[in-house]
Design a protein around this motif. Structure first.
Motif, PDB file in Angstrom:
ATOM      1  N   ASP A  74       0.831  -1.205   0.000  1.00 60.51           N
ATOM      2  CA  ASP A  74       0.000   0.000   0.000  1.00 60.51           C
ATOM      3  C   ASP A  74       0.868   1.258   0.000  1.00 60.51           C
ATOM      4  O   ASP A  74       0.535   2.247  -0.659  1.00 60.51           O
ATOM      5  CB  ASP A  74      -0.938   0.011   1.213  1.00 60.51           C
ATOM      6  N   ASP A  75       1.989   1.215   0.712  1.00 58.43           N
ATOM      7  CA  ASP A  75       2.911   2.360   0.726  1.00 58.43           C
ATOM      8  C   ASP A  75       3.496   2.608  -0.659  1.00 58.43           C
ATOM      9  O   ASP A  75       3.656   3.759  -1.080  1.00 58.43           O
ATOM     10  CB  ASP A  75       4.039   2.148   1.730  1.00 58.43           C
ATOM     11  N   GLU A  76       3.820   1.537  -1.385  1.00 54.90           N
ATOM     12  CA  GLU A  76       4.363   1.693  -2.729  1.00 54.90           C
ATOM     13  C   GLU A  76       3.316   2.251  -3.693  1.00 54.90           C
ATOM     14  O   GLU A  76       3.630   3.069  -4.556  1.00 54.90           O
ATOM     15  CB  GLU A  76       4.912   0.364  -3.249  1.00 54.90           C
TER      16      GLU A  76
ATOM     17  N   ARG B 279       0.904   4.282  -2.857  1.00 54.98           N
ATOM     18  CA  ARG B 279       0.858   5.718  -2.524  1.00 54.98           C
ATOM     19  C   ARG B 279       2.062   6.454  -3.103  1.00 54.98           C
ATOM     20  O   ARG B 279       1.928   7.553  -3.647  1.00 54.98           O
ATOM     21  CB  ARG B 279       0.800   5.916  -1.008  1.00 54.98           C
ATOM     22  N   LEU B 280       3.234   5.843  -3.006  1.00 52.58           N
ATOM     23  CA  LEU B 280       4.453   6.464  -3.519  1.00 52.58           C
ATOM     24  C   LEU B 280       4.377   6.654  -5.034  1.00 52.58           C
ATOM     25  O   LEU B 280       4.730   7.724  -5.547  1.00 52.58           O
ATOM     26  CB  LEU B 280       5.676   5.630  -3.143  1.00 52.58           C
ATOM     27  N   VAL B 281       3.911   5.657  -5.753  1.00 51.26           N
ATOM     28  CA  VAL B 281       3.781   5.767  -7.207  1.00 51.26           C
ATOM     29  C   VAL B 281       2.823   6.908  -7.550  1.00 51.26           C
ATOM     30  O   VAL B 281       3.120   7.755  -8.398  1.00 51.26           O
ATOM     31  CB  VAL B 281       3.314   4.436  -7.837  1.00 51.26           C
TER      32      VAL B 281
ATOM     33  N   THR C  70       2.000   9.493  -5.721  1.00 53.35           N
ATOM     34  CA  THR C  70       2.610  10.764  -5.325  1.00 53.35           C
ATOM     35  C   THR C  70       3.677  11.190  -6.326  1.00 53.35           C
ATOM     36  O   THR C  70       3.737  12.359  -6.711  1.00 53.35           O
ATOM     37  CB  THR C  70       3.214  10.647  -3.909  1.00 53.35           C
ATOM     38  N   GLU C  71       4.508  10.250  -6.747  1.00 61.10           N
ATOM     39  CA  GLU C  71       5.565  10.575  -7.709  1.00 61.10           C
ATOM     40  C   GLU C  71       4.976  11.038  -9.039  1.00 61.10           C
ATOM     41  O   GLU C  71       5.482  11.978  -9.650  1.00 61.10           O
ATOM     42  CB  GLU C  71       6.482   9.363  -7.924  1.00 61.10           C
TER      43      GLU C  71
ATOM     44  N   THR D 238       3.710  14.597  -8.366  1.00 62.83           N
ATOM     45  CA  THR D 238       4.809  15.532  -8.189  1.00 62.83           C
ATOM     46  C   THR D 238       5.508  15.834  -9.520  1.00 62.83           C
ATOM     47  O   THR D 238       5.908  16.964  -9.775  1.00 62.83           O
ATOM     48  CB  THR D 238       5.831  14.975  -7.175  1.00 62.83           C
TER      49      THR D 238
ATOM     50  N   ILE E 185      10.439   2.676  -9.423  1.00 63.70           N
ATOM     51  CA  ILE E 185      10.440   2.577  -7.961  1.00 63.70           C
ATOM     52  C   ILE E 185      10.837   1.183  -7.479  1.00 63.70           C
ATOM     53  O   ILE E 185      11.581   1.041  -6.511  1.00 63.70           O
ATOM     54  CB  ILE E 185       9.062   2.991  -7.397  1.00 63.70           C
ATOM     55  N   THR E 186      10.362   0.142  -8.156  1.00 61.97           N
ATOM     56  CA  THR E 186      10.585  -1.225  -7.676  1.00 61.97           C
ATOM     57  C   THR E 186      11.675  -1.977  -8.425  1.00 61.97           C
ATOM     58  O   THR E 186      12.117  -3.033  -7.974  1.00 61.97           O
ATOM     59  CB  THR E 186       9.295  -2.057  -7.780  1.00 61.97           C
TER      60      THR E 186
ATOM     61  N   ARG F 175      -6.091   4.453  -6.827  1.00 58.77           N
ATOM     62  CA  ARG F 175      -5.572   5.439  -5.873  1.00 58.77           C
ATOM     63  C   ARG F 175      -5.622   6.843  -6.482  1.00 58.77           C
ATOM     64  O   ARG F 175      -6.042   7.793  -5.819  1.00 58.77           O
ATOM     65  CB  ARG F 175      -4.130   5.075  -5.488  1.00 58.77           C
TER      66      ARG F 175
END
Length: 95
Positions: free
Chosen positions: A38-40, A42-44, A46-47, A50, A68-69, A84
């Motif tokens: 779930d954090d990843e 959100r990170l994707v 957000t990136e 941004t 990212i991965t 998301r």
């Protein structure tokens, strides 16, 4: 050894007390395929936001997941990121 890995090993030992037959290796590995946390997810999202990559299409999401991965994204992970982005009122072309 992490508790998660212990749980997997215990599950395999219970299902295969005499060891895993060679013919079952590939199906077992398919079951253990990596999934974005779930954090990843959100990170994707957000990136992408941004970087100004909104609305993000499927290819944008796949590229960001790979960055990212360092792994190929699954269709279900792309859908989770799209979802998301959708919950944040960021439109995606696939909708």
């Amino acid at each position: 050894m992490p508790p998660f890995l212990h749980a997997i090993i215990d599950w395999l030992r219970a299902g295969y007390p005499d060891g895993v037959p060679e013919s079952d290796y590939i199906p077992l590995l398919a079951l253990l395929r990596r999934r974005l946390s779930d954090d990843e997810v959100r990170l994707v999202a957000t990136e992408l936001s941004t970087a100004g990559d909104l609305p993000a299409d499927k290819t944008d999401i796949q590229v960001m997941i790979t960055k990212i991965t360092n792994e190929m994204p699954s269709e279900s992970d792309v859908e989770r990121v799209q979802s998301r982005l959708g919950t944040r009122a960021w439109p995606t072309p696939d909708r």
